[in-house]
Write a protein that holds these residues in place. Structure first.
Motif, mmCIF file in Angstrom:
data_model
loop_
_atom_site.group_PDB
_atom_site.id
_atom_site.type_symbol
_atom_site.label_atom_id
_atom_site.label_comp_id
_atom_site.label_asym_id
_atom_site.label_seq_id
_atom_site.Cartn_x
_atom_site.Cartn_y
_atom_site.Cartn_z
ATOM 1 N N GLU A 26 4.995 0.649 6.133
ATOM 2 C CA GLU A 26 3.712 -0.044 6.166
ATOM 3 C C GLU A 26 2.737 0.741 7.035
ATOM 4 O OE1 GLU A 26 4.957 -4.705 6.228
ATOM 5 O OE2 GLU A 26 5.646 -3.465 7.897
ATOM 6 N N LYS A 27 1.472 0.681 6.653
ATOM 7 C CA LYS A 27 0.413 1.168 7.532
ATOM 8 C C LYS A 27 -0.258 -0.048 8.160
ATOM 9 C CE LYS A 27 -3.697 4.007 8.023
ATOM 10 N NZ LYS A 27 -4.760 4.800 7.383
ATOM 11 N N LEU A 28 -0.360 -0.034 9.492
ATOM 12 C CA LEU A 28 -0.857 -1.198 10.211
ATOM 13 C C LEU A 28 -2.368 -1.108 10.398
ATOM 14 C CD1 LEU A 28 1.959 -1.362 12.908
ATOM 15 C CD2 LEU A 28 1.898 -2.418 10.647
ATOM 16 N N LYS A 29 -3.016 -2.223 10.230
ATOM 17 C CA LYS A 29 -4.460 -2.269 10.417
ATOM 18 C C LYS A 29 -4.801 -2.130 11.890
ATOM 19 C CE LYS A 29 -5.497 -5.168 6.385
ATOM 20 N NZ LYS A 29 -6.092 -6.455 5.931
ATOM 21 N N THR A 64 -1.090 -6.282 11.447
ATOM 22 C CA THR A 64 -1.132 -6.711 10.051
ATOM 23 C C THR A 64 -0.999 -5.494 9.142
ATOM 24 O OG1 THR A 64 -2.583 -8.538 10.660
ATOM 25 C CG2 THR A 64 -2.489 -7.937 8.326
ATOM 26 N N PRO A 65 -0.103 -5.563 8.158
ATOM 27 C CA PRO A 65 0.054 -4.411 7.260
ATOM 28 C C PRO A 65 -1.189 -4.176 6.426
ATOM 29 C CG PRO A 65 1.959 -5.879 7.138
ATOM 30 C CD PRO A 65 0.901 -6.606 7.919
ATOM 31 N N GLY A 66 -1.500 -2.900 6.201
ATOM 32 C CA GLY A 66 -2.618 -2.515 5.359
ATOM 33 C C GLY A 66 -2.132 -1.741 4.153
ATOM 34 N N ARG A 67 -3.019 -0.961 3.553
ATOM 35 C CA ARG A 67 -2.681 -0.197 2.347
ATOM 36 C C ARG A 67 -2.249 1.212 2.740
ATOM 37 N NH1 ARG A 67 -7.066 -0.048 -2.345
ATOM 38 N NH2 ARG A 67 -6.484 -2.273 -2.287
ATOM 39 N N TYR A 95 1.748 3.573 11.723
ATOM 40 C CA TYR A 95 2.647 3.315 10.609
ATOM 41 C C TYR A 95 3.917 2.653 11.150
ATOM 42 C CZ TYR A 95 -0.336 6.390 7.814
ATOM 43 O OH TYR A 95 -1.402 6.949 7.159
#
Length: 481
Positions: free
Chosen positions: A255-258, A266-269, A302
């Protein structure tokens, strides 16, 4: 006062007619302990030898006749852990060897060597040292307890720890009680605890030591939380996520974290160029991922996660992106400024610019070295052409580097003679090409005009050909006659 010390004093008091000496011996659990008992070899005949342990009776004895006896708990019928080498008797050495020592072997031993009423009494305090770990293979994040025990424990002894032969200062040290002061270390299981733990006990100028191995299972790369990974814009980079060998995680996730959510991210894109090194469905302890072409927008935090033995393990890391920014050159002086830029400079302590030059054979050589985040070049000359590398350092050494080719800045202010020669060559080439095109067009025009003149009088051309053919026919007929 412990029972061993009381018996120790009683034995010393009872053997007033014999010479009495005391020594201390330290041994680690599982090793061999040698209890010294030496005297001058003045005996005309083989003396009697008695080894005994306080409150436990005879350990081993040998009569003058040569017969040997073992105590009930030391009998060789079970396992021969005790022996006294006969080959050393002539040298006056009657030391006792105890193999594979155990914690219960610690205590006071006495050795009596003599003939008749004459004899020598030796007393030995054997102390057994042991390091124990609550779990030899804990999972990352578990509580780990490491204990240092010595039996019997000497009052006033000091203890220090080493991990992989380097001093280790525990964050939490516990004394089990004020009398024994057995030290206990409690830590959270992390990769830094993996290795060989050694407890060193110092007492009365001597030291006893024992060791135990500890292996922490979990995510071993990166070994630290929030580890920074450095990459250059446009390059490829690997984000490591390696689990302990033999531990294959289930449900691995990247996951990439915001940004802006430190405690509950919070996970991002994920970036478009992001891809795992292997498919997530494949069973492997290496769940690393890569970015094929890093962009400035790819920087950030990440998270890699996976489940081992029902426990969810995660590791956060930060991707730091580096690039070199070049300023707009001055028209008057031709000077340009290169700046080494990173999306996070919290770990950077120093910058270094290195000029790298390659000759015609491809040999690499390093030229001038300059310090600082920015580099100013007064003019773009042959000396400044080539590759400039910005190395950035942290407290533990180099973190990474990013390069810039000065050829990309050519035409900023090249040498005038060189510019004129290049322009002249270009003009000559263009003029020659135009001349060739004009000649071709002229020739095509001439051919066109010739064909046009021929086809202007087609009837006349037919009569001429007919007259010519009749003349040739008459000449052939005359020749036949």
């Amino acid at each position: 006062m412990p029972l061993e010390y009381f018996i120790f004093g009683v034995i010393t008091f009872l053997f007033t007619g014999a010479q009495c000496e005391v020594s201390e011996v330290f041994a680690e659990v599982g090793s061999q302990a040698v209890l010294p008992c030496k005297s001058s070899p003045l005996y005309a005949f083989t003396p009697s030898i008695i080894w005994s342990k306080a409150n436990k009776g005879t350990v081993w004895r040998k009569q003058r006749s040569g017969l040997q006896y073992w105590g009930a708990s030391w009998s060789p019928k079970v396992t021969q852990r005790v022996k006294c080498p006969h080959s050393q008797f002539e040298k006056g050495d009657f030391s006792l060897q105890i193999n594979n020592v155990k914690e219960e072997d610690g205590g006071v031993y006495s050795c009596r060597v003599g003939q008749g009423d004459q004899g020598v009494e030796k007393m030995v305090m054997l102390r057994i040292t042991e390091v124990s770990v609550s779990s030899s293979v804990p999972i990352w994040g578990d509580d780990v307890t490491i204990s240092c025990n010595m039996s019997p424990w000497p009052q006033g002894a000091s203890v220090h720890w080493t991990l992989n032969n380097s001093p280790f200062v525990p964050r939490t040290v516990i004394a089990s009680n004020r009398v024994t002061t057995k030290n206990v270390v409690r830590e959270k299981a992390t990769a830094k605890l993996t290795g060989n733990w050694t407890c060193v006990v110092n007492y009365d100028g001597k030291e006893g030591r024992a060791s135990a191995a500890l292996t922490v299972k979990g995510i071993i790369q990166p070994s630290q939380e929030n580890t920074k990974v450095y990459a250059v814009v446009g390059s490829a980079v690997t984000l490591p996520c390696v689990f302990s060998s033999g531990f294959i995680p289930s449900n691995p996730v990247w996951e990439k974290l915001k940004p802006g959510f430190l405690f509950k991210p919070t996970p991002g894109r994920l970036p478009a160029s992001f891809s795992p090194s292997i498919p997530f469905t494949q069973l492997s302890f290496d769940q690393s991922a890569s970015l094929k072409e890093v962009g400035l927008d790819d920087e950030g935090r990440y998270r890699c996660s996976g489940t081992i033995e029902g426990q969810r393990l995660t590791r956060n890391m930060q991707l730091v992106v580096a690039k070199i920014h070049s300023s707009i050159p001055s028209e008057n002086t031709g000077s340009v400024t290169l700046t080494c830029q990173l999306t996070d400079t919290s770990e950077v302590t120093d910058y270094e610019w290195v000029h790298v030059v390659y000759d015609f054979n491809g040999t690499r050589s390093v030229g001038s070295i300059q310090k600082g985040k920015t580099l100013s070049i007064s003019t773009v000359t042959e000396e400044n052409q080539g590759e400039w590398a910005c190395n950035f350092y942290g407290k533990d050494g180099i973190l990474g580097n990013v390069t810039y080719h000065i050829q990309l800045m050519s035409r900023l202010r090249g040498q005038k003679s060189s510019g004129v020669s290049h322009n002249t060559a270009a003009m000559v080439g263009l003029s020659f090409l135009l001349l060739v095109l004009l000649l071709i067009l002229a020739q095509m025009y001439k051919n066109h005009q010739r064909r046009k003149r021929i086809f202007q009088f087609p009837a006349l051309e037919t009569i001429v050909h007919t007259v010519s053919n009749e003349r040739e026919q008459r000449e052939r007929n005359q020749e036949k006659k």
